[in-house]
Design an enzyme around this catalytic site. Sequence first.
Site, PDB file in Angstrom:
ATOM      1  N   HIS A  23      -4.829  -5.802  -1.678  1.00 11.69           N
ATOM      2  CA  HIS A  23      -5.573  -5.466  -0.469  1.00 11.69           C
ATOM      3  C   HIS A  23      -6.636  -6.501  -0.104  1.00 11.69           C
ATOM      4  O   HIS A  23      -7.378  -6.292   0.856  1.00 11.69           O
ATOM      5  CB  HIS A  23      -6.205  -4.085  -0.611  1.00 11.69           C
ATOM      6  N   SER A  35       0.839  -1.191   0.000  1.00 16.49           N
ATOM      7  CA  SER A  35       0.000   0.000   0.000  1.00 16.49           C
ATOM      8  C   SER A  35       0.883   1.253   0.000  1.00 16.49           C
ATOM      9  O   SER A  35       1.792   1.346  -0.811  1.00 16.49           O
ATOM     10  CB  SER A  35      -0.940  -0.058   1.216  1.00 16.49           C
ATOM     11  N   GLU A  49      -1.572  -3.447  -8.099  1.00 15.39           N
ATOM     12  CA  GLU A  49      -2.817  -3.689  -7.363  1.00 15.39           C
ATOM     13  C   GLU A  49      -3.297  -2.339  -6.861  1.00 15.39           C
ATOM     14  O   GLU A  49      -2.519  -1.371  -6.826  1.00 15.39           O
ATOM     15  CB  GLU A  49      -2.571  -4.642  -6.185  1.00 15.39           C
TER      16      GLU A  49
END
Lengths: 306, 306
Positions: B273, B110, B203
């Site tokens: 995630h 992230s 992602e």
Amino acid sequence: MSVTPRSFHLIAPSGYCLNQAAAFLAVERLRAQGHQVNQTAIIPRRDRRFAGTDAERLQDVNALAALPTLPDIVLAVRGGYGASRLLPYLDYPGLAARLREQPVALCGHSDFTAIQLALLTHGVKSFSGPLLAGNFGAEVVSDFTVDHFWRALTSPEFTLGWQTPPQNVDVSGTVWGGNLAMITSLVGTPWLPALSDGILVIEDVNEHPYKIERMLLQLAQSGILARQKAIVTGSFTAANLSAYDNGYDFDSVWTLIRQITGLPLVTGLSFGHDRDTVTLPLGAHGNLKVEGNQASLRLSGHPTLR
Amino acid sequence: MSVTPRSFHLIAPSGYCLNQAAAFLAVERLRAQGHQVNQTAIIPRRDRRFAGTDAERLQDVNALAALPTLPDIVLAVRGGYGASRLLPYLDYPGLAARLREQPVALCGHSDFTAIQLALLTHGVKSFSGPLLAGNFGAEVVSDFTVDHFWRALTSPEFTLGWQTPPQNVDVSGTVWGGNLAMITSLVGTPWLPALSDGILVIEDVNEHPYKIERMLLQLAQSGILARQKAIVTGSFTAANLSAYDNGYDFDSVWTLIRQITGLPLVTGLSFGHDRDTVTLPLGAHGNLKVEGNQASLRLSGHPTLR
């Protein structure tokens, strides 16, 4: 305020206009004021979430280079998403040559920023201002927005004034900017204007302050803010802060950006996705001042309708 | 699966961990398995929405260069936002020198992607994998995620396999990537790895397909995709499509990106995630194949815990 009748030519290079009624209401209102509005057939055009296929939307813009008669105003129907897909295929030399022949006001904002800045890299100045559906087709049209629109398009020189916290600012440079997400999406591409004396004016919608900060950090860390004389912030609409932010807000962002860049950053211009928005000539010469808590931006050198 | 006891060292360079219970539960679970977990005092640290002031969060990372004893694993507590603010101030030469002395597994994803890619520009390989709070502290921990984590950290060579629509792919290159918004936020800055043979694995979370497309167009239009051998797509969690999209979806995005880049784009890796996520060594050598509808990515050349 009485307005000279003008010819509007619509383009739809971005998202499908979900609020069709608003777009057609806008056309009706403009015609009732004596203006011509051409290319209304593109309003219902749709391909998935786009206002037509890439080829159709591209042709809206590229066709301007070959129009037998140029309109006074080229107006984007709405924003959304879709301009980024067209950037490699715009006829930059053709558009630049044709739009030099006569002042034409290309106007729009939001997603349209990408096309406006790409054209500016080829010397084509345009106006960051109202869209057909969202502004001219609003339930209640903003007099502020409409007055500023006509003023920008018809005045060789004009001055915007607004309230802002006091600081010492008196800088001159080239005014550019628009939607910050779109500006940031051009970093690294051939379509971000490489101005050495920029007065960067930014706005956005539905973006949290931390995302605005991350975009500005990207502009700083890629050397773009080092080439600016000042930053002016417009509206940041519908940002949705939460308890998690715990005191972090847009002022935190502006403070950080001032610290790391040393640039004057002047807040509070009514510019962007709010109902009241000024029309800014991109590529114009600007003189930005703050005296007491009064900010002013004098603009000149943009295309002017006679 | 029995696991060798390891030493974990926590860092919190990003957002404040709102779910404190999850982070402490993760620590408890890791300790119950025989691992050491150091630096737990940073878990409750907070400055507004951040996991501490910039100086505190920066020190979490820079202090690694001067630790008397290196841990086996450096684990980020959570993502959120905050890494971008630290990039100019990381001790790249110090960290690169110290982390060359002994294999250390830096792990997270992230927001942490920004720091991982910045370190990779200085030759420091790391792991895009679980976070303390979100993964090891999940209500029900994913065996898939934990198994892949230990496998990546302890195997000098390993192969990921997954189902994907058939296409002909057999390419080798350097595996890199992570969170696409963070990757894109590095375009134009000094901290985007300039790999000429990349296998880019992406992602994201809470991003609509049109925003993912715009990010990939920026990577294409700035010449970065032209330097890749292939793209692998992981999870795009919580994307919230609507009726307005009218058939536009992630498949539309992948089709467009294949068209404009000519690159193999292989979908369907469990990475990101979602609850189940593989751990990917960034900077490792990768061999990506698709045979029938079976994709595989063989990885080697990353730091390996003994």
